[in-house]
Design a protein around this motif. Structure first.
Motif, PDB file in Angstrom:
ATOM      1  N   ALA A  53      10.843  17.738   6.036  1.00  0.00           N
ATOM      2  CA  ALA A  53       9.661  16.953   5.268  1.00  0.00           C
ATOM      3  C   ALA A  53       9.274  15.827   6.179  1.00  0.00           C
ATOM      4  O   ALA A  53       9.951  15.191   6.906  1.00  0.00           O
ATOM      5  CB  ALA A  53      10.284  16.429   3.826  1.00  0.00           C
ATOM      6  N   TRP A  54       7.886  15.693   6.220  1.00  0.00           N
ATOM      7  CA  TRP A  54       7.335  14.685   7.000  1.00  0.00           C
ATOM      8  C   TRP A  54       6.664  13.507   6.268  1.00  0.00           C
ATOM      9  O   TRP A  54       6.875  12.609   6.585  1.00  0.00           O
ATOM     10  CB  TRP A  54       6.442  15.417   8.030  1.00  0.00           C
ATOM     11  N   GLY A  55       6.029  13.991   5.297  1.00  0.00           N
ATOM     12  CA  GLY A  55       5.092  12.963   4.567  1.00  0.00           C
ATOM     13  C   GLY A  55       4.872  13.276   3.150  1.00  0.00           C
ATOM     14  O   GLY A  55       4.874  14.595   3.067  1.00  0.00           O
ATOM     15  N   SER A  56       4.481  12.468   1.932  1.00  0.00           N
ATOM     16  CA  SER A  56       4.130  12.792   0.868  1.00  0.00           C
ATOM     17  C   SER A  56       3.755  11.665   0.102  1.00  0.00           C
ATOM     18  O   SER A  56       3.591  10.613   0.705  1.00  0.00           O
ATOM     19  CB  SER A  56       5.421  13.501  -0.123  1.00  0.00           C
ATOM     20  N   GLY A  57       2.749  11.944  -0.530  1.00  0.00           N
ATOM     21  CA  GLY A  57       2.115  10.805  -1.589  1.00  0.00           C
ATOM     22  C   GLY A  57       1.119  11.214  -2.356  1.00  0.00           C
ATOM     23  O   GLY A  57       0.901  12.272  -2.689  1.00  0.00           O
ATOM     24  N   TYR A  58       0.199  10.321  -2.647  1.00  0.00           N
ATOM     25  CA  TYR A  58      -0.944  10.558  -3.395  1.00  0.00           C
ATOM     26  C   TYR A  58      -2.123  10.121  -2.659  1.00  0.00           C
ATOM     27  O   TYR A  58      -2.280   9.312  -1.859  1.00  0.00           O
ATOM     28  CB  TYR A  58      -0.982   9.655  -4.626  1.00  0.00           C
ATOM     29  N   THR A  59      -3.375  11.027  -2.683  1.00  0.00           N
ATOM     30  CA  THR A  59      -4.565  10.748  -2.091  1.00  0.00           C
ATOM     31  C   THR A  59      -5.554  10.838  -3.160  1.00  0.00           C
ATOM     32  O   THR A  59      -5.517  11.387  -4.225  1.00  0.00           O
ATOM     33  CB  THR A  59      -4.869  12.060  -1.141  1.00  0.00           C
ATOM     34  N   ASP A  60      -6.358   9.894  -3.137  1.00  0.00           N
ATOM     35  CA  ASP A  60      -7.491   9.579  -3.911  1.00  0.00           C
ATOM     36  C   ASP A  60      -8.668  10.510  -3.839  1.00  0.00           C
ATOM     37  O   ASP A  60      -8.925  10.514  -2.798  1.00  0.00           O
ATOM     38  CB  ASP A  60      -7.932   7.932  -3.927  1.00  0.00           C
ATOM     39  N   LEU A  61      -9.031  11.033  -4.871  1.00  0.00           N
ATOM     40  CA  LEU A  61     -10.313  12.006  -4.926  1.00  0.00           C
ATOM     41  C   LEU A  61     -11.708  11.275  -5.680  1.00  0.00           C
ATOM     42  O   LEU A  61     -11.642  10.723  -6.734  1.00  0.00           O
ATOM     43  CB  LEU A  61      -9.942  13.180  -5.668  1.00  0.00           C
ATOM     44  N   PHE A  62     -12.631  10.836  -4.679  1.00  0.00           N
ATOM     45  CA  PHE A  62     -13.642  10.157  -5.084  1.00  0.00           C
ATOM     46  C   PHE A  62     -14.779  10.888  -5.623  1.00  0.00           C
ATOM     47  O   PHE A  62     -16.033  10.695  -5.530  1.00  0.00           O
ATOM     48  CB  PHE A  62     -14.016   9.141  -4.126  1.00  0.00           C
ATOM     49  N   ASP A  63     -14.616  12.086  -5.997  1.00  0.00           N
ATOM     50  CA  ASP A  63     -15.927  13.053  -6.245  1.00  0.00           C
ATOM     51  C   ASP A  63     -16.636  12.652  -7.593  1.00  0.00           C
ATOM     52  O   ASP A  63     -17.767  12.458  -7.540  1.00  0.00           O
ATOM     53  CB  ASP A  63     -15.343  14.673  -6.777  1.00  0.00           C
ATOM     54  N   ASP A  64     -16.057  12.343  -8.527  1.00  0.00           N
ATOM     55  CA  ASP A  64     -16.576  11.669  -9.855  1.00  0.00           C
ATOM     56  C   ASP A  64     -15.754  10.521 -10.473  1.00  0.00           C
ATOM     57  O   ASP A  64     -14.370  10.500  -9.745  1.00  0.00           O
ATOM     58  CB  ASP A  64     -16.500  12.909 -10.934  1.00  0.00           C
TER      59      ASP A  64
END
Length: 72
Positions: free
Chosen positions: A31-42
Protein backbone atom coordinates in the motif's frame (compact mmCIF):
# COMPACT_ATOMS: atom_id res chain seq x y z
CA UNK A 1 28.42 -12.47 -10.57
CA UNK A 2 27.84 -9.26 -8.65
CA UNK A 3 24.88 -9.25 -6.29
CA UNK A 4 22.88 -6.32 -7.63
CA UNK A 5 19.20 -5.74 -8.43
CA UNK A 6 19.90 -5.78 -12.16
CA UNK A 7 21.08 -9.42 -11.81
CA UNK A 8 18.20 -10.53 -9.57
CA UNK A 9 15.37 -12.77 -10.74
CA UNK A 10 12.81 -10.54 -8.96
CA UNK A 11 13.85 -7.21 -10.48
CA UNK A 12 11.97 -5.65 -13.42
CA UNK A 13 13.41 -2.54 -15.08
CA UNK A 14 11.15 0.46 -15.40
CA UNK A 15 10.55 1.08 -19.14
CA UNK A 16 11.21 4.83 -18.92
CA UNK A 17 14.50 4.47 -16.99
CA UNK A 18 16.74 2.85 -19.63
CA UNK A 19 17.45 -0.02 -17.15
CA UNK A 20 18.77 2.38 -14.49
CA UNK A 21 15.81 1.95 -12.11
CA UNK A 22 13.18 -0.72 -11.64
CA UNK A 23 10.84 -2.56 -9.33
CA UNK A 24 11.36 -5.47 -6.96
CA UNK A 25 8.76 -8.21 -7.44
CA UNK A 26 9.95 -10.42 -4.57
CA UNK A 27 6.76 -9.76 -2.58
CA UNK A 28 3.32 -8.44 -3.58
CA UNK A 29 3.04 -4.68 -4.03
CA UNK A 30 2.48 -2.71 -0.86
CA UNK A 31 0.00 0.00 0.00
CA UNK A 32 1.29 3.41 -0.92
CA UNK A 33 -1.52 5.85 -0.48
CA UNK A 34 -5.22 6.21 -0.06
CA UNK A 35 -7.77 8.86 0.64
CA UNK A 36 -10.54 10.85 -0.93
CA UNK A 37 -10.48 12.95 -4.03
CA UNK A 38 -13.04 15.67 -4.75
CA UNK A 39 -14.96 15.48 -8.01
CA UNK A 40 -16.03 18.90 -9.25
CA UNK A 41 -18.14 17.86 -12.26
CA UNK A 42 -21.44 19.14 -10.86
CA UNK A 43 -22.71 20.53 -7.61
CA UNK A 44 -22.73 19.25 -4.88
CA UNK A 45 -19.10 18.21 -4.52
CA UNK A 46 -18.69 14.44 -4.43
CA UNK A 47 -15.82 12.57 -2.83
CA UNK A 48 -14.43 9.38 -4.33
CA UNK A 49 -12.19 6.98 -2.38
CA UNK A 50 -8.94 5.86 -3.97
CA UNK A 51 -6.10 3.57 -2.95
CA UNK A 52 -2.84 2.72 -4.64
CA UNK A 53 -0.29 -0.04 -4.38
CA UNK A 54 3.25 -0.06 -5.73
CA UNK A 55 6.21 -2.36 -6.07
CA UNK A 56 9.30 -1.14 -4.19
CA UNK A 57 11.48 0.88 -6.56
CA UNK A 58 15.25 0.39 -6.66
CA UNK A 59 18.28 1.42 -8.69
CA UNK A 60 20.00 -1.25 -10.77
CA UNK A 61 23.05 -1.19 -8.45
CA UNK A 62 21.06 -1.77 -5.21
CA UNK A 63 21.01 -5.16 -3.50
CA UNK A 64 19.37 -6.98 -0.57
CA UNK A 65 19.51 -10.29 1.32
CA UNK A 66 16.60 -11.66 -0.76
CA UNK A 67 18.68 -11.63 -3.95
CA UNK A 68 18.51 -14.68 -6.22
CA UNK A 69 20.35 -15.20 -9.47
CA UNK A 70 18.32 -14.29 -12.55
CA UNK A 71 17.28 -17.32 -14.58
CA UNK A 72 18.81 -17.43 -18.05
Amino acid sequence: MTIRCKNCRYWRPAPESKNQAGYCHRYPPGAWGSGYTDLFDDEPVEQEFYSETIWPSTWYYDWCDEWQKKKE
